[in-house]
Design an enzyme around this catalytic site. Sequence first.
Site, PDB file in Angstrom:
ATOM      1  N   ASN A 222      -8.660  -2.617  -9.277  1.00  0.00           N
ATOM      2  CA  ASN A 222      -8.705  -1.486 -10.206  1.00  0.00           C
ATOM      3  C   ASN A 222     -10.140  -1.060 -10.488  1.00  0.00           C
ATOM      4  OD1 ASN A 222      -5.975  -1.682 -10.270  1.00  0.00           O
ATOM      5  ND2 ASN A 222      -5.879  -2.763 -12.227  1.00  0.00           N
TER       6      ASN A 222
ATOM      7  N   HIS B 153     -13.002  -2.702  -5.469  1.00  0.00           N
ATOM      8  CA  HIS B 153     -13.104  -1.279  -5.106  1.00  0.00           C
ATOM      9  C   HIS B 153     -14.137  -0.533  -5.953  1.00  0.00           C
ATOM     10  CE1 HIS B 153      -8.765  -1.508  -3.308  1.00  0.00           C
ATOM     11  NE2 HIS B 153      -9.680  -1.855  -2.435  1.00  0.00           N
TER      12      HIS B 153
ATOM     13  N   CYS C 268     -31.478   9.227  -2.659  1.00  0.00           N
ATOM     14  CA  CYS C 268     -32.557   8.286  -3.003  1.00  0.00           C
ATOM     15  C   CYS C 268     -32.031   6.934  -3.490  1.00  0.00           C
ATOM     16  CB  CYS C 268     -33.488   8.899  -4.060  1.00  0.00           C
ATOM     17  SG  CYS C 268     -32.768   8.967  -5.711  1.00  0.00           S
TER      18      CYS C 268
ATOM     19  N   GLY D 197       0.828  -6.994 -10.326  1.00  0.00           N
ATOM     20  CA  GLY D 197       0.891  -5.535 -10.237  1.00  0.00           C
ATOM     21  C   GLY D 197       0.210  -4.936  -9.030  1.00  0.00           C
ATOM     22  N   THR D 198       0.387  -5.564  -7.877  1.00  0.00           N
ATOM     23  CA  THR D 198      -0.190  -4.989  -6.661  1.00  0.00           C
ATOM     24  C   THR D 198       0.853  -4.973  -5.558  1.00  0.00           C
ATOM     25  OG1 THR D 198      -1.936  -5.192  -4.991  1.00  0.00           O
ATOM     26  CG2 THR D 198      -1.268  -7.236  -6.083  1.00  0.00           C
ATOM     27  N   SER D 199       0.952  -3.827  -4.878  1.00  0.00           N
ATOM     28  CA  SER D 199       2.022  -3.660  -3.885  1.00  0.00           C
ATOM     29  C   SER D 199       1.701  -4.361  -2.572  1.00  0.00           C
ATOM     30  CB  SER D 199       2.251  -2.170  -3.630  1.00  0.00           C
ATOM     31  OG  SER D 199       1.088  -1.599  -3.065  1.00  0.00           O
TER      32      SER D 199
ATOM     33  N   ALA E 160       3.705  -7.025 -16.539  1.00  0.00           N
ATOM     34  CA  ALA E 160       2.543  -7.901 -16.667  1.00  0.00           C
ATOM     35  C   ALA E 160       2.337  -8.387 -18.109  1.00  0.00           C
ATOM     36  CB  ALA E 160       1.293  -7.171 -16.169  1.00  0.00           C
TER      37      ALA E 160
HETATM   38  P1  NAD Z   1       0.061   0.262  -6.112  1.00  0.00           P
HETATM   39  O1  NAD Z   1       0.078   1.567  -6.842  1.00  0.00           O
HETATM   40  O2  NAD Z   1       0.199   0.263  -4.639  1.00  0.00           O
HETATM   41  O3  NAD Z   1       1.199  -0.710  -6.678  1.00  0.00           O
HETATM   42  C1  NAD Z   1       1.344  -0.927  -8.047  1.00  0.00           C
HETATM   43  C2  NAD Z   1       2.275  -2.113  -8.221  1.00  0.00           C
HETATM   44  O4  NAD Z   1       2.393  -2.378  -9.616  1.00  0.00           O
HETATM   45  C3  NAD Z   1       3.695  -1.870  -7.695  1.00  0.00           C
HETATM   46  O5  NAD Z   1       4.058  -2.973  -6.872  1.00  0.00           O
HETATM   47  C4  NAD Z   1       4.556  -1.818  -8.968  1.00  0.00           C
HETATM   48  O6  NAD Z   1       5.862  -2.354  -8.780  1.00  0.00           O
HETATM   49  C5  NAD Z   1       3.744  -2.678  -9.916  1.00  0.00           C
HETATM   50  N1  NAD Z   1       3.955  -2.421 -11.349  1.00  0.00           N
HETATM   51  C6  NAD Z   1       4.355  -1.272 -11.981  1.00  0.00           C
HETATM   52  N2  NAD Z   1       4.410  -1.460 -13.314  1.00  0.00           N
HETATM   53  C7  NAD Z   1       4.036  -2.756 -13.547  1.00  0.00           C
HETATM   54  C8  NAD Z   1       3.892  -3.541 -14.720  1.00  0.00           C
HETATM   55  N3  NAD Z   1       4.151  -3.034 -15.944  1.00  0.00           N
HETATM   56  N4  NAD Z   1       3.497  -4.826 -14.585  1.00  0.00           N
HETATM   57  C9  NAD Z   1       3.232  -5.360 -13.359  1.00  0.00           C
HETATM   58  N5  NAD Z   1       3.358  -4.640 -12.210  1.00  0.00           N
HETATM   59  C10 NAD Z   1       3.748  -3.355 -12.299  1.00  0.00           C
HETATM   60  O7  NAD Z   1      -1.266  -0.480  -6.604  1.00  0.00           O
HETATM   61  P2  NAD Z   1      -2.311  -1.382  -5.836  1.00  0.00           P
HETATM   62  O8  NAD Z   1      -1.613  -2.426  -5.038  1.00  0.00           O
HETATM   63  O9  NAD Z   1      -3.312  -1.767  -6.856  1.00  0.00           O
HETATM   64  O10 NAD Z   1      -3.006  -0.392  -4.792  1.00  0.00           O
HETATM   65  C11 NAD Z   1      -3.385   0.888  -5.177  1.00  0.00           C
HETATM   66  C12 NAD Z   1      -4.856   1.187  -5.089  1.00  0.00           C
HETATM   67  O11 NAD Z   1      -5.113   2.172  -6.078  1.00  0.00           O
HETATM   68  C13 NAD Z   1      -5.777   0.080  -5.444  1.00  0.00           C
HETATM   69  O12 NAD Z   1      -6.840   0.173  -4.570  1.00  0.00           O
HETATM   70  C14 NAD Z   1      -6.295   0.390  -6.845  1.00  0.00           C
HETATM   71  O13 NAD Z   1      -7.681   0.189  -6.910  1.00  0.00           O
HETATM   72  C15 NAD Z   1      -6.130   1.863  -6.990  1.00  0.00           C
HETATM   73  N6  NAD Z   1      -5.700   2.290  -8.344  1.00  0.00           N
HETATM   74  C16 NAD Z   1      -6.347   1.824  -9.437  1.00  0.00           C
HETATM   75  C17 NAD Z   1      -5.933   2.183 -10.713  1.00  0.00           C
HETATM   76  C18 NAD Z   1      -6.669   1.619 -11.885  1.00  0.00           C
HETATM   77  O14 NAD Z   1      -7.889   1.410 -11.808  1.00  0.00           O
HETATM   78  N7  NAD Z   1      -5.984   1.335 -12.976  1.00  0.00           N
HETATM   79  C19 NAD Z   1      -4.825   3.016 -10.885  1.00  0.00           C
HETATM   80  C20 NAD Z   1      -4.184   3.500  -9.731  1.00  0.00           C
HETATM   81  C21 NAD Z   1      -4.624   3.112  -8.467  1.00  0.00           C
HETATM   82 ZN    ZN Z   2     -31.751  10.982  -5.886  1.00  0.00          ZN
END
Ligand code: NAD
Ligand code: ZN
Length: 261
Positions: A109, A126, A137, A194-196, A240
């Site tokens: 995130n 990321h 620069c 919370g990561t797919s 979560a």
């Molecule tokens: P993803 O969007 O691919 O997957 C999100 C996952 O979270 C899903 O598997 C979903 O089932 C799960 N989820 C939904 N609600 C939840 C909850 N309440 N508790 C736990 N899990 C829950 O996300 P990813 O795998 O992180 O990949 C997406 C990319 O997007 C990453 O690189 C991330 O950096 C970026 N991103 C970041 C943010 C942020 O900074 N908050 C937001 C959106 C996307």
């Molecule tokens: Zn500069």
Amino acid sequence: MSDSPELRKAAEAIRKSRKLAAFTGAGISVESGIPPFRGSNGIWNRYDSSLLDIDCFLRSPARSWEAIKAMFTGFLATADRAPVAPNPAHRVLAKWEAEGRLAGVITQNIDGLHTTAGSRNVIEYHGHCRTMTCLDCGKTIPLTAESTAADVPRCACGGLLKPDFIFFGEGIPPKAARDAEELAATCDCMVLVGTSGAVYPAAALPPAAKRRGAAIVEINPEPTAYTERGVTDVFIAGKAGETFLALDRLLGAAGNGKDGE
Ligand code: NAD
Ligand code: ZN
């Protein structure tokens, strides 16, 4: 939720661990009000994802910056404002680190919520939204409403300023990549939250930890690539925030000398 067999197995794996790591994705911040990328409420239903492609940014920075600013105003923290707050999942991870139970968090995130919650060893795989860097620069300046007021924010040298999170088509920040690989290779338990498992190279870290013998605990309302490919040892189907509160209660009740509760 408060006492399922999976929850007890997960608490036991965490309690036994000598080097515990967390690996978090967009889902951990959903209960803070930040939408994930995919799904009906996903970011990509509202913004064209190609606007965050590095080639698109270099070709038409005004269009990319417009989308970036719209996203920040909606939910992402910058150096000068924090429209959203950490939720219990971020806070329990910070508490576990303070208690000596957690070695560190690898997060995909860019929202900075682990740091806001008090976590110290946070590997931002990321990047983040706190600063931006001049592509000419190399100067780094805070990313604020003021520093991004122009249609295309520019450095004093005239160079294009780019936020310090990675765009599609860019590599992982080298230090974050090294630190994450090291933590994944040396932890004996990794909690995925919370990561797919769809975004690489980040998605390769849990299988790397598993190959080195780490127990893999996963928290997600839905099964994921990790669950389906047998990477996960203990799967807790839940959100979560409530899951971390329940785990923390179980760990506190068992007592293990690490938390002094
Ligand atoms: P993803 O969007 O691919 O997957 C999100 C996952 O979270 C899903 O598997 C979903 O089932 C799960 N989820 C939904 N609600 C939840 C909850 N309440 N508790 C736990 N899990 C829950 O996300 P990813 O795998 O992180 O990949 C997406 C990319 O997007 C990453 O690189 C991330 O950096 C970026 N991103 C970041 C943010 C942020 O900074 N908050 C937001 C959106 C996307
Ligand atoms: Zn500069």
